[in-house]
Design a protein around this motif. Structure first.
Motif, PDB file in Angstrom:
ATOM      1  N   UNK A 129       0.801  -1.222   0.000  1.00  0.00           N
ATOM      2  CA  UNK A 129       0.000   0.000   0.000  1.00  0.00           C
ATOM      3  C   UNK A 129       0.836   1.275   0.000  1.00  0.00           C
ATOM      4  N   UNK A 130       2.125   1.137   0.270  1.00  0.00           N
ATOM      5  CA  UNK A 130       3.025   2.292   0.220  1.00  0.00           C
ATOM      6  C   UNK A 130       3.786   2.289  -1.110  1.00  0.00           C
ATOM      7  N   UNK A 131       4.146   3.471  -1.617  1.00  0.00           N
ATOM      8  CA  UNK A 131       4.878   3.524  -2.887  1.00  0.00           C
ATOM      9  C   UNK A 131       6.251   2.867  -2.788  1.00  0.00           C
ATOM     10  N   UNK A 132       6.809   2.572  -3.938  1.00  0.00           N
ATOM     11  CA  UNK A 132       8.172   2.053  -4.054  1.00  0.00           C
ATOM     12  C   UNK A 132       9.052   3.115  -4.699  1.00  0.00           C
ATOM     13  N   UNK A 133      10.364   2.897  -4.644  1.00  0.00           N
ATOM     14  CA  UNK A 133      11.315   3.878  -5.193  1.00  0.00           C
ATOM     15  C   UNK A 133      12.297   3.194  -6.150  1.00  0.00           C
ATOM     16  N   UNK A 134      11.816   2.698  -7.302  1.00  0.00           N
ATOM     17  CA  UNK A 134      12.698   1.937  -8.199  1.00  0.00           C
ATOM     18  C   UNK A 134      13.664   2.786  -9.026  1.00  0.00           C
ATOM     19  N   UNK A 135      13.429   4.083  -9.109  1.00  0.00           N
ATOM     20  CA  UNK A 135      14.204   4.906 -10.038  1.00  0.00           C
ATOM     21  C   UNK A 135      15.407   5.597  -9.405  1.00  0.00           C
ATOM     22  N   UNK A 136      15.478   5.587  -8.067  1.00  0.00           N
ATOM     23  CA  UNK A 136      16.585   6.241  -7.374  1.00  0.00           C
ATOM     24  C   UNK A 136      16.652   5.625  -5.987  1.00  0.00           C
ATOM     25  N   UNK A 137      17.805   5.066  -5.626  1.00  0.00           N
ATOM     26  CA  UNK A 137      17.925   4.321  -4.379  1.00  0.00           C
ATOM     27  C   UNK A 137      18.025   5.268  -3.192  1.00  0.00           C
ATOM     28  N   UNK A 138      17.209   5.012  -2.176  1.00  0.00           N
ATOM     29  CA  UNK A 138      17.241   5.785  -0.935  1.00  0.00           C
ATOM     30  C   UNK A 138      18.088   5.036   0.085  1.00  0.00           C
ATOM     31  N   UNK A 139      19.179   5.628   0.527  1.00  0.00           N
ATOM     32  CA  UNK A 139      20.120   4.922   1.393  1.00  0.00           C
ATOM     33  C   UNK A 139      19.568   4.666   2.791  1.00  0.00           C
ATOM     34  N   UNK A 140      18.443   5.297   3.126  1.00  0.00           N
ATOM     35  CA  UNK A 140      17.765   5.004   4.387  1.00  0.00           C
ATOM     36  C   UNK A 140      16.630   4.006   4.151  1.00  0.00           C
ATOM     37  N   UNK A 141      16.781   3.228   3.068  1.00  0.00           N
ATOM     38  CA  UNK A 141      15.826   2.179   2.702  1.00  0.00           C
ATOM     39  C   UNK A 141      14.452   2.761   2.402  1.00  0.00           C
ATOM     40  N   UNK A 142      13.400   2.223   3.032  1.00  0.00           N
ATOM     41  CA  UNK A 142      12.041   2.651   2.689  1.00  0.00           C
ATOM     42  C   UNK A 142      11.741   4.007   3.314  1.00  0.00           C
TER      43      UNK A 142
END
Length: 357
Positions: A129-142
């Motif tokens: 139900x929460x968005x994903x971040x496939x286009x740019x990696x977030x170093x703090x994970x989700x």
């Protein structure tokens, strides 16, 4: 009445099916009762259809055996594996819900580091139900979890994220190893609980395990075909791998996200490594060509639906992997049959059902 409390309605109670492949009685559901009982369960019985599979009282379920599969799909039943857990994907076909959670019958409730039982299904739902971040990696994970956010340098234009199509959970105790690794490390157990969920970046493949997996059926369901495995096939234990590779290529093309990490389940028993080696050995060899194929696979702009993407991928499988082994020609044809079955069963609300319980 003062002092009384009303139990909260479980998340997505009427929008999610739990799919379980099995050859045995489902006593393991007793441990999952607090978390699974509110939901509808689809059981896909593998092996001998005359065997009676016992299900604990109080669960809302349908059970399909091979006779049901043949009756409902007719000639198209050839695309559903026999004597292999890949048969679980039949449950995806007949479901009418938006979301699917699938789990193996040797997976039990795990505990977090504080000793609290983990509601794996609830965490999967939160992931989806929460968005994903496939286009740019977030170093703090989700970045959407409580206590986290996008780190400095993360583009504001990408912070809305992408829809999450797949939530891939992990396992404590018995790790999901291939046969050679099992043989080298027979006593190894996974005791590391990592409190993290992350999006697998676009362009990166991953080994998808089907024993603790959830997905948005409306977004990516037609790609969740677990291939031809088991009885009469030259390969086994690559059903979820195949589905994962196909799904990731299509998610990347359509701008959808795939998450991995939490939740954990407790994987209770290791399968026989010698039996596994017999099932896997061709796959271990073939995957050195399969991985580059999927890494380089591209889909045209005309592929605007999952079905169109999957049919295009099946053509590429036949053209580019047929030389590896004739099995892949057969598999490519089965991929087309699967999509035909999906469209046929999902074009009407009047789907033939198994014996409801």
């Amino acid at each position: 009445m003062a002092g009384t409390s009303v139990a909260p309605t479980p998340l997505l109670k009427d929008e999610l099916d739990i799919v379980i492949p099995t050859i045995r009685n489902l006593d393991f559901l007793e441990m999952w009762r607090p978390f699974f009982q509110p939901y509808h369960i689809i059981i896909v019985q593998d092996g001998d259809p005359s065997r009676v599979v016992k299900v604990p009282e109080g669960f809302d379920y349908e059970l399909y055996n091979r006779n049901d599969i043949n009756r409902i799909l007719g000639p198209k039943a050839s695309c559903i594996s026999f004597k292999d857990s890949a048969c679980r994907c039949f449950g995806y076909l007949v479901s009418k819900k938006k979301y699917i959670y699938t789990i193996d019958d040797d997976c039990f409730v795990a505990k977090d580091p504080s000793g609290k039982d983990i509601n794996a299904l609830e965490q999967h739902i939160k992931n989806l139900l929460c968005p994903a971040t496939p286009f740019f990696f977030n170093t703090l994970y989700d970045p959407y979890r409580d206590g986290a956010d996008f780190v400095r340098g993360y583009p504001f234009s990408l912070r809305e994220g992408a829809p999450t199509a797949v939530s891939h959970g992990l396992w404590l105790n018995i790790p999901d190893y291939d046969a050679p690794t099992q043989l080298v490390k027979p006593r190894e157990r996974n005791t590391r609980y990592v409190d993290a969920v992350m999006t697998i970046p676009k362009g990166t493949l991953f080994p998808m395990c089907g024993m603790n997996l959830a997905f948005d059926r409306e977004l990516i369901g037609p790609a969740m075909y677990f291939g031809l495995m088991g009885d009469g096939q030259p390969i086994g234990r690559y059903d979820d791998m195949w589905a994962g590779w196909c799904t990731k290529v299509i998610c990347d093309h359509l701008g959808l996200g795939v998450k991995t990490g939490l939740p954990y389940i407790w994987h209770s028993k290791a399968s026989n490594p010698f039996v596994n080696l017999k099932k896997e050995y061709k796959g271990i060899y073939w995957q050195e060509e399969l991985i580059p194929f999927f890494q380089s696979a591209t889909l045209t702009k005309d592929c605007t639906t999952v079905q169109k993407c999957y049919i295009e991928l099946s053509k590429q499988v036949k053209a580019k992997l047929g030389h590896v082994d004739e099995y892949f020609i057969k598999l490519a044809d089965a991929m087309v049959t699967w999509i035909e079955a999906w469209d046929e069963l999902n074009s009407t609300s009047d789907i033939p059902k198994g014996p409801a319980k």
